[in-house]
Design a protein around this motif. Structure first.
Motif, PDB file in Angstrom:
ATOM      1  N   ALA A  86      -7.382  48.633 -13.193  1.00 20.02           N
ATOM      2  CA  ALA A  86      -7.277  49.545 -14.330  1.00 20.02           C
ATOM      3  C   ALA A  86      -7.880  50.900 -13.997  1.00 20.02           C
ATOM      4  N   HIS A  87      -9.006  50.911 -13.280  1.00 19.27           N
ATOM      5  CA  HIS A  87      -9.659  52.171 -12.925  1.00 19.27           C
ATOM      6  C   HIS A  87      -8.793  52.987 -11.973  1.00 19.27           C
ATOM      7  N   SER A  89      -5.528  52.719 -11.506  1.00 16.43           N
ATOM      8  CA  SER A  89      -4.299  53.132 -12.181  1.00 16.43           C
ATOM      9  C   SER A  89      -4.554  54.300 -13.122  1.00 16.43           C
ATOM     10  N   GLU A  90      -5.704  54.325 -13.756  1.00 16.38           N
ATOM     11  CA  GLU A  90      -6.037  55.427 -14.658  1.00 16.38           C
ATOM     12  C   GLU A  90      -6.052  56.761 -13.909  1.00 16.38           C
ATOM     13  N   ALA A  93      -2.401  57.577 -12.616  1.00 18.58           N
ATOM     14  CA  ALA A  93      -1.486  57.994 -13.688  1.00 18.58           C
ATOM     15  C   ALA A  93      -1.641  59.465 -14.019  1.00 18.58           C
ATOM     16  N   GLN A  94      -2.818  60.008 -13.789  1.00 23.81           N
ATOM     17  CA  GLN A  94      -3.047  61.431 -14.019  1.00 23.81           C
ATOM     18  C   GLN A  94      -2.650  62.280 -12.815  1.00 23.81           C
ATOM     19  N   GLU A 214       1.231  48.759 -11.784  1.00 26.77           N
ATOM     20  CA  GLU A 214       0.191  47.998 -12.484  1.00 26.77           C
ATOM     21  C   GLU A 214       0.823  46.843 -13.261  1.00 26.77           C
TER      22      GLU A 214
END
Length: 221
Positions: A86-87, A89-90, A93-94, A214
């Motif tokens: 999750a970290h 991908s966060e 994604a930006q 993800e």
């Protein structure tokens, strides 16, 4: 990866650069397995660089979160922790859309020619290559080429590190994810958009690619 032999970002570079890239690619593709001890002597012999460049490379790789050194125990490949997904991908994604749109705006004519040729190669690979690791190697290559074409070395540095960590997660589940070829094949449209100066489309496709990565991993957990 047998070795994920990708174009060198160092342009040849020093023995330490060569050692860094060689060891990095082995770690990224899990040829050196998570938690496995790093054998300096064996790597120095395999890479033909000597022990000092290998040790310098390992210091850099520790900063990349690919190895960890313990006093009196040695250096080990870091574990692949799925909770990091999750970290990672966060961040991606930006920044992946930023790199894709930057490449669409800033890539040179030579860059666009190279990316167009790469799109053709990927399209052929998707239909003809059954080796999932080879597909994943090409995925890594595409990402690195896009980062470079964006023309921002600081953004490139961040994204190479994050893509390396993401690829390790992908490798961990490679045999359980059914649509690897399709995931890699998504790069054809992305590369085409970059070559055609379509910055907004490239950014959107890059975002969809990260989200799809993800989702594919979480589907097999």
């Amino acid at each position: 990866m047998g070795v994920a032999a990708q174009p060198s970002s160092s342009g040849g570079g020093s023995l330490a650069d060569l050692a860094y890239e060689g060891i990095r690619d082995r770690l990224v593709m899990l040829d050196i397995r998570p938690g496995e001890p790093i054998n300096d002597d064996a790597l120095a012999q395999e890479l033909g660089t000597g022990r000092t460049p290998v040790r310098e490379a390992l210091k850099r790789l520790e900063g990349d979160r690919l190895v960890v050194a313990y006093p009196r125990r040695g250096t080990f490949a870091t574990a692949v922790d799925i909770t990091d997904l999750a970290h990672i991908s966060e961040i991606r994604a930006q920044l992946e859309p930023l790199a894709a749109s930057g490449a669409a705006r800033n890539a040179s004519a030579a860059d666009r020619s190279r990316l167009a040729a790469l799109a053709g190669d990927v399209a052929q690979l998707e239909a003809s290559v059954a080796d999932r690791r080879e597909l994943l190697r090409r995925d890594v290559q595409v990402h690195r080429e896009i980062y470079r074409a964006a023309g921002n070395p600081y953004l490139e540095d961040i994204l190479v590190r994050q893509d390396n960590l993401a690829t390790r997660i992908w490798c961990l589940f490679l045999d359980r994810i059914p649509a690897v070829a399709g995931h890699v094949g998504e790069h054809v449209a992305l590369l085409d958009a970059i070559v055609a100066f379509e910055a907004e489309k490239a950014a959107q496709l890059a975002l969809e690619h990260v989200v799809g990565f993800e989702r594919a991993v979480r589907a097999v957990l």
